[in-house]
Design a protein around this motif. Structure first.
Motif, short mmCIF file in Angstrom:
data_model
loop_
_atom_site.label_atom_id
_atom_site.label_comp_id
_atom_site.label_asym_id
_atom_site.label_seq_id
_atom_site.Cartn_x
_atom_site.Cartn_y
_atom_site.Cartn_z
N MET A 1 15.71 1.84 9.07
CA MET A 1 14.35 1.41 9.31
C MET A 1 14.41 0.09 10.08
SD MET A 1 11.39 0.81 6.47
CE MET A 1 10.58 2.38 6.62
N SER A 2 13.70 0.01 11.16
CA SER A 2 13.73 -1.20 11.98
C SER A 2 12.85 -2.29 11.37
CB SER A 2 13.24 -0.89 13.39
OG SER A 2 11.84 -0.70 13.40
N ARG A 3 13.05 -3.51 11.82
CA ARG A 3 12.23 -4.62 11.34
C ARG A 3 10.76 -4.38 11.67
NH1 ARG A 3 12.12 -10.20 9.71
NH2 ARG A 3 9.91 -10.53 9.49
N ASN A 4 10.48 -3.83 12.85
CA ASN A 4 9.10 -3.53 13.22
C ASN A 4 8.48 -2.50 12.27
OD1 ASN A 4 8.95 -5.30 15.35
ND2 ASN A 4 9.63 -3.80 16.85
N ASP A 5 9.27 -1.50 11.87
CA ASP A 5 8.79 -0.50 10.91
C ASP A 5 8.45 -1.16 9.58
OD1 ASP A 5 9.18 1.52 12.77
OD2 ASP A 5 11.15 2.07 11.96
N ILE A 6 9.32 -2.05 9.13
CA ILE A 6 9.11 -2.76 7.86
C ILE A 6 7.88 -3.65 7.97
CG2 ILE A 6 10.09 -4.46 6.28
CD1 ILE A 6 12.87 -3.26 7.02
N ASP A 7 7.73 -4.36 9.08
CA ASP A 7 6.55 -5.21 9.29
C ASP A 7 5.27 -4.39 9.20
OD1 ASP A 7 8.13 -7.44 9.61
OD2 ASP A 7 7.82 -7.60 11.78
N ARG A 8 5.22 -3.25 9.89
CA ARG A 8 4.03 -2.40 9.88
C ARG A 8 3.74 -1.87 8.47
NH1 ARG A 8 5.96 -0.59 14.97
NH2 ARG A 8 7.01 1.15 13.98
N LEU A 9 4.78 -1.54 7.73
CA LEU A 9 4.62 -1.01 6.39
C LEU A 9 4.04 -2.04 5.43
CD1 LEU A 9 5.28 1.45 4.54
CD2 LEU A 9 7.45 0.33 4.07
N LEU A 10 4.51 -3.29 5.53
CA LEU A 10 4.12 -4.33 4.57
C LEU A 10 2.94 -5.20 5.01
CD1 LEU A 10 7.66 -5.53 3.45
CD2 LEU A 10 6.13 -3.94 2.29
N TRP A 11 2.59 -5.16 6.29
CA TRP A 11 1.59 -6.08 6.84
C TRP A 11 0.27 -6.06 6.07
CZ3 TRP A 11 3.44 -9.47 10.20
CH2 TRP A 11 2.54 -10.34 10.81
N ASP A 12 -0.26 -4.87 5.79
CA ASP A 12 -1.56 -4.76 5.12
C ASP A 12 -1.47 -5.03 3.62
OD1 ASP A 12 -2.90 -4.21 7.48
OD2 ASP A 12 -2.56 -2.05 7.29
N ILE A 13 -0.27 -5.02 3.07
CA ILE A 13 -0.08 -5.28 1.64
C ILE A 13 -0.09 -6.77 1.35
CG2 ILE A 13 1.54 -5.01 -0.28
CD1 ILE A 13 2.46 -2.41 1.07
N LEU A 14 0.36 -7.58 2.29
CA LEU A 14 0.43 -9.03 2.10
C LEU A 14 -0.98 -9.62 2.09
CD1 LEU A 14 3.40 -9.89 4.46
CD2 LEU A 14 3.41 -9.91 1.97
N PRO A 15 -1.16 -10.75 1.39
CA PRO A 15 -2.48 -11.39 1.36
C PRO A 15 -2.96 -11.75 2.76
CG PRO A 15 -0.97 -12.43 -0.20
CD PRO A 15 -0.17 -11.49 0.61
N GLN A 16 -4.18 -11.39 3.08
CA GLN A 16 -4.73 -11.62 4.41
C GLN A 16 -5.04 -13.09 4.68
OE1 GLN A 16 -4.80 -9.17 6.80
NE2 GLN A 16 -3.62 -8.16 5.19
#
Length: 57
Positions: A1-16
């Motif tokens: 899994m690439s870093r970009n994939d991980i970023d996309r996966l977790l982005w909406d989970i992190l506090p906005q």
């Protein structure tokens, strides 16, 4: 899994309330923590491309 994939996966989970830079840093810190714990490893072949895989069999 690439870093970009991980970023996309977790982005909406992190506090906005966090800025984009803070979110990127938080994800990087989490990846570092998992790597140091031996749960994931980076199979980078060249340059700055990261490919993270599970280190647990």
């Amino acid at each position: 899994m690439s870093r970009n994939d991980i970023d996309r996966l977790l982005w909406d989970i992190l506090p906005q309330i966090l800025s984009d830079i803070q979110m990127k840093n938080r994800i990087g810190n989490y990846l570092t923590e998992l790597r140091k714990a031996g749960k994931i490893k980076n199979q980078t072949k060249r340059g700055n491309e990261s490919n993270w895989v599970s280190a647990v069999d």
